[in-house]
Design a protein around this motif. Sequence first.
Motif, PDB file in Angstrom:
ATOM      1  N   ASP A   1     -19.586  -0.906   6.760  1.00 54.87           N
ATOM      2  CA  ASP A   1     -19.565  -0.201   4.941  1.00 54.87           C
ATOM      3  C   ASP A   1     -18.935  -1.117   4.380  1.00 54.87           C
ATOM      4  O   ASP A   1     -18.577  -2.160   4.805  1.00 54.87           O
ATOM      5  CB  ASP A   1     -18.021   1.098   5.583  1.00 54.87           C
ATOM      6  CG  ASP A   1     -19.022   2.009   6.557  1.00 54.87           C
ATOM      7  OD1 ASP A   1     -19.134   2.840   6.648  1.00 54.87           O
ATOM      8  OD2 ASP A   1     -18.175   1.814   7.625  1.00 54.87           O
TER       9      ASP A   1
ATOM     10  N   CYS B   1     -15.728  -0.340  10.893  1.00 60.88           N
ATOM     11  CA  CYS B   1     -16.382  -0.532   9.595  1.00 60.88           C
ATOM     12  C   CYS B   1     -17.128  -1.657   9.124  1.00 60.88           C
ATOM     13  O   CYS B   1     -17.247  -1.793   8.424  1.00 60.88           O
ATOM     14  CB  CYS B   1     -15.024  -0.322   8.834  1.00 60.88           C
ATOM     15  SG  CYS B   1     -13.762   0.868   8.594  1.00 60.88           S
TER      16      CYS B   1
ATOM     17  N   CYS C   1     -14.849   1.900   2.330  1.00 57.95           N
ATOM     18  CA  CYS C   1     -13.943   2.165   3.473  1.00 57.95           C
ATOM     19  C   CYS C   1     -12.778   2.335   2.142  1.00 57.95           C
ATOM     20  O   CYS C   1     -11.298   2.994   3.040  1.00 57.95           O
ATOM     21  CB  CYS C   1     -13.402   0.597   3.967  1.00 57.95           C
ATOM     22  SG  CYS C   1     -14.958  -0.285   4.784  1.00 57.95           S
TER      23      CYS C   1
ATOM     24  N   ARG D   1      -5.287   5.118  12.738  1.00 59.47           N
ATOM     25  CA  ARG D   1      -4.697   4.584  11.512  1.00 59.47           C
ATOM     26  C   ARG D   1      -3.750   5.861  10.651  1.00 59.47           C
ATOM     27  O   ARG D   1      -2.890   5.801  10.072  1.00 59.47           O
ATOM     28  CB  ARG D   1      -5.447   4.278  10.265  1.00 59.47           C
ATOM     29  CG  ARG D   1      -6.408   2.903  10.912  1.00 59.47           C
ATOM     30  CD  ARG D   1      -7.284   2.532   9.399  1.00 59.47           C
ATOM     31  NE  ARG D   1      -8.382   3.495  10.082  1.00 59.47           N
ATOM     32  CZ  ARG D   1      -9.829   2.863   9.055  1.00 59.47           C
ATOM     33  NH1 ARG D   1      -9.594   2.075   9.179  1.00 59.47           N
ATOM     34  NH2 ARG D   1     -10.186   4.020   9.304  1.00 59.47           N
TER      35      ARG D   1
ATOM     36  N   ARG E   1      -8.850   9.650   3.828  1.00 54.88           N
ATOM     37  CA  ARG E   1      -7.582   9.882   5.790  1.00 54.88           C
ATOM     38  C   ARG E   1      -6.369  10.313   5.658  1.00 54.88           C
ATOM     39  O   ARG E   1      -5.543  11.081   5.869  1.00 54.88           O
ATOM     40  CB  ARG E   1      -8.159   8.791   6.445  1.00 54.88           C
ATOM     41  CG  ARG E   1      -9.534   9.026   6.968  1.00 54.88           C
ATOM     42  CD  ARG E   1      -9.436   7.326   7.520  1.00 54.88           C
ATOM     43  NE  ARG E   1     -10.856   7.405   7.747  1.00 54.88           N
ATOM     44  CZ  ARG E   1     -11.138   7.659   9.664  1.00 54.88           C
ATOM     45  NH1 ARG E   1     -10.569   8.367  10.227  1.00 54.88           N
ATOM     46  NH2 ARG E   1     -12.140   7.635   9.955  1.00 54.88           N
TER      47      ARG E   1
ATOM     48  N   CYS F   1     -13.082   6.035   2.056  1.00 56.15           N
ATOM     49  CA  CYS F   1     -12.662   7.064   3.103  1.00 56.15           C
ATOM     50  C   CYS F   1     -11.154   6.836   3.520  1.00 56.15           C
ATOM     51  O   CYS F   1     -10.618   7.880   3.849  1.00 56.15           O
ATOM     52  CB  CYS F   1     -13.252   6.062   4.113  1.00 56.15           C
ATOM     53  SG  CYS F   1     -13.432   6.360   5.627  1.00 56.15           S
ATOM     54  N   LEU F   2     -10.877   5.523   3.082  1.00 55.32           N
ATOM     55  CA  LEU F   2      -9.178   5.944   4.334  1.00 55.32           C
ATOM     56  C   LEU F   2      -8.349   6.082   2.513  1.00 55.32           C
ATOM     57  O   LEU F   2      -7.430   7.183   2.946  1.00 55.32           O
ATOM     58  CB  LEU F   2      -8.648   4.355   3.214  1.00 55.32           C
ATOM     59  CG  LEU F   2      -8.877   3.913   4.779  1.00 55.32           C
ATOM     60  CD1 LEU F   2      -8.241   1.597   4.797  1.00 55.32           C
ATOM     61  CD2 LEU F   2      -7.960   3.674   5.553  1.00 55.32           C
TER      62      LEU F   2
HETATM   63 FE1  FES Z   1     -13.906   2.168   6.690  1.00 51.24          FE
HETATM   64 FE2  FES Z   1     -13.478   4.669   7.692  1.00 51.24          FE
HETATM   65  S1  FES Z   1     -15.502   3.420   6.187  1.00 51.24           S
HETATM   66  S2  FES Z   1     -12.062   2.683   6.445  1.00 51.24           S
END
Ligand code: FES
Length: 346
Positions: A316, A313, A321, A281, A328, A324-325
Amino acid sequence: MKDLIDKLYYEHNLSRDELLLLIENRNKGLSDYLFEKARQVRIQYYGHDVYMRGLIEFTNYCKNDCYYCGIRRSNSNADRYRLDKKQILNCCDTGYDLGFRTFVLQGGEDNYYKDEIIADIVSTIKAKYPDCAVTLSIGEKSYESYKMFFDSGADRYLLRHETANYIHYSKLHPSNLSLESRKQCLYNLKEIGYQVGCGFMVGSPYQATDCIVEDLLFIKNLTPHMIGIGPFIPHKDTPFADKTAGTLELTLFLIGIIRLMLPNALIPATTALGTIHPKGRELGILSGANVVMPNLSPTEVREKYLLYDNKICTGDEAAECRICLQNRIESIGYKLVVSRGDCVPI
Ligand code: FES
Ligand code: 5AD
């Protein structure tokens, strides 16, 4: 080949032959040049903002039998579920608190949800969250049904065309499904006034570069607001169980091309891209994508909405998420924003 990328950058268009040449002759150096241009365009329109959509996978029942898809009717190993209105609204409540301002209701083609039920769910979400966009992704419906959902408040509709080549389409789908009706649906959605998303799988079985070129020309012609592409990934309980997955490399290259063809488009870095590569991603964003679509479905049903194997995911929580996103996206110098994330004017 760089001259073709420059031409695409300035004119947003290439001929069939030029697209074919560009894709077939791609290499590392060319890709890097393409991604640089794609980022430049993306930043011009959207800065470093990344929009997020909360995906609510509300049913995995499907009356269709697409050869590639894990929730196809014939897959008796699929553990089927449906979310009711209350459960869907709960997902929206959670999502709103996490900063989501777009909810995507996605499901198989499930006739259990009559048009009136869908319209009621949409209007209830819109009444509760007037500052949010509601997107539907529930497959092929009649003009009248699409109109009814739109009148109940739906803003957007995602319907991937899957492939714009007639012969290829028939190799991915049983004969009761046709590319004609798929395209007609997309034209109907546009006419009704939806913001429309189309898209295709990269590296799906029997996909030749010609097919991809047709996809790109079809997309250019349709000019949708959103284009969702991701690698094909086999699912063990489908006729395509033994087929090869699409590649990260080609998917990224095509994201870059699509960004230059449709400069202001919304292009998601899809979950499938995150599934074939741990940084898929992030690399999608760096190739020109500007949207992410994390899951808001309740954790109990996550593992049941499996279109392909090894989907990320599924264990999760929505909040996990989201965090986490955010990490990222920030790690590559971009930022997740709290916004409906509409397409900006060209
Ligand atoms: Fe779902 Fe990383 S755990 S986006
Ligand atoms: N691999 C990758 N993508 C898939 N989709 C369905 N099955 C697969 C698969 N095996 C995509 C289709 C569909 C979207 C919701 O997911 O393009 O339109």
